[in-house]
Scaffold this active site. Sequence first.
Site, PDB file in Angstrom:
ATOM      1  N   LEU A 113     -31.002   2.533  22.005  1.00 57.23           N
ATOM      2  CA  LEU A 113     -30.220   1.458  22.075  1.00 57.23           C
ATOM      3  C   LEU A 113     -29.782   1.436  23.500  1.00 57.23           C
ATOM      4  O   LEU A 113     -28.659   0.836  23.914  1.00 57.23           O
ATOM      5  CB  LEU A 113     -28.867   1.891  21.008  1.00 57.23           C
ATOM      6  CG  LEU A 113     -29.087   1.659  19.707  1.00 57.23           C
ATOM      7  CD1 LEU A 113     -27.883   2.022  18.954  1.00 57.23           C
ATOM      8  CD2 LEU A 113     -29.321   0.052  19.294  1.00 57.23           C
ATOM      9  N   ARG A 114     -30.497   2.288  24.489  1.00 60.30           N
ATOM     10  CA  ARG A 114     -30.055   2.257  25.858  1.00 60.30           C
ATOM     11  C   ARG A 114     -30.095   0.813  26.485  1.00 60.30           C
ATOM     12  O   ARG A 114     -29.144   0.447  27.277  1.00 60.30           O
ATOM     13  CB  ARG A 114     -30.833   3.152  26.504  1.00 60.30           C
ATOM     14  CG  ARG A 114     -30.684   4.649  26.308  1.00 60.30           C
ATOM     15  CD  ARG A 114     -31.232   5.459  27.597  1.00 60.30           C
ATOM     16  NE  ARG A 114     -30.961   7.004  27.217  1.00 60.30           N
ATOM     17  CZ  ARG A 114     -31.956   7.546  26.908  1.00 60.30           C
ATOM     18  NH1 ARG A 114     -33.370   7.129  26.433  1.00 60.30           N
ATOM     19  NH2 ARG A 114     -31.790   8.926  26.456  1.00 60.30           N
ATOM     20  N   GLY A 115     -31.090   0.043  26.083  1.00 60.70           N
ATOM     21  CA  GLY A 115     -31.078  -1.248  26.866  1.00 60.70           C
ATOM     22  C   GLY A 115     -30.036  -1.819  26.506  1.00 60.70           C
ATOM     23  O   GLY A 115     -29.425  -2.831  27.164  1.00 60.70           O
TER      24      GLY A 115
END
Length: 356
Positions: free
Chosen positions: A288-290
């Site tokens: 979920l970093r993006g």
Amino acid sequence: MTLSSPLNNHRTVFPFTAIIGQDEMKLALMLNIIDPKIGGVMIMGDRGTGKSTTIRALADLLPEIEVVENDPFNSHPTDLDLMGDNARKTLEENGSLITIPQKVTMVDLPLGATEDRVCGTIDIEKALSEGVKAFEPGLLAKANRGILYVDEVNLLDDHLVDVLLDSAASGWNTVEREGISIRHPARFVLVGSGNPEEGELRPQLLDRFGMHAEIRTVKDPSLRVDIVEQRTQFDSEPQKFYETYQNEQEKLQETLVKAQNLLPLVDIERDLQVKISQVCSELDVDGLRGDIVVNRASKALAALEKRKSVTVEDISSIITLCLRHRLRKDPLETIDSGYKVKKVFNQIFGLEIEEN
């Protein structure tokens, strides 16, 4: 990092506002100054394209910050998360701290640096004999509340890159030796640069940089001449050249200060958040970093533009910077990763698909 005071004195560094072109790199750097939690910038590009010059110019542009006097960690006088143990203890005992203004620190991390040089060392003998935690601070301590720049980061030992990214993400550096542990604040904007011809970072490490800017050598002959003339003027009379950009420097500094103050008030509609996550899902971005970085960067851009609401245009301006380095690479793939991001973005947001 807190931006608060006006531009008053400076070293003679090439002014940030005088840099021609390289808008993608400059935008990514400014957004990370507004919100350091974006996670830093990886700048990949040809040699001699002004990467180091731009980063040093940005550090020089930033206003002074208040730090605790004689403190090795540039401790914040009131924020406990940016304060070393000694400063915190003094504050508890005396109720106040002696502070001094200081330029934002830019730390250059040399390629040959050891882990002790980066993280700091504990004097075990002194700790055992005198019962005190004798700590020799490293580069991460010096970089707290500043900028940590690693040129040719793709040539740096993977373990050191891991250490840097862990500290940048958590805001703390922990050193453990022989059962003794020291922890100090290490919140900085991490900027890495490199030449793709010299090798890429491992995908797991690349993914942890918030943004990824690609820069190329300027091809336009007229623009190249302008850049050469500008550099010649600066080299012959640096102070005079700097003074011609003084007003622009002060205006941009004020803009960054206001943007950082406005940032907590910026909102992004849930519908836009859902579409951002749709883009990440469609591109098969791991984790979920993006999603998080696109949300943060679009808010920072809205703040930079003096707005409290994120627009589709904000997301469009930064989404390639936030996602291009997170795509799974196929060695046989000929389509540019930035084009792939833009194509999926346009499809999800119902915009016209641009031709490559």
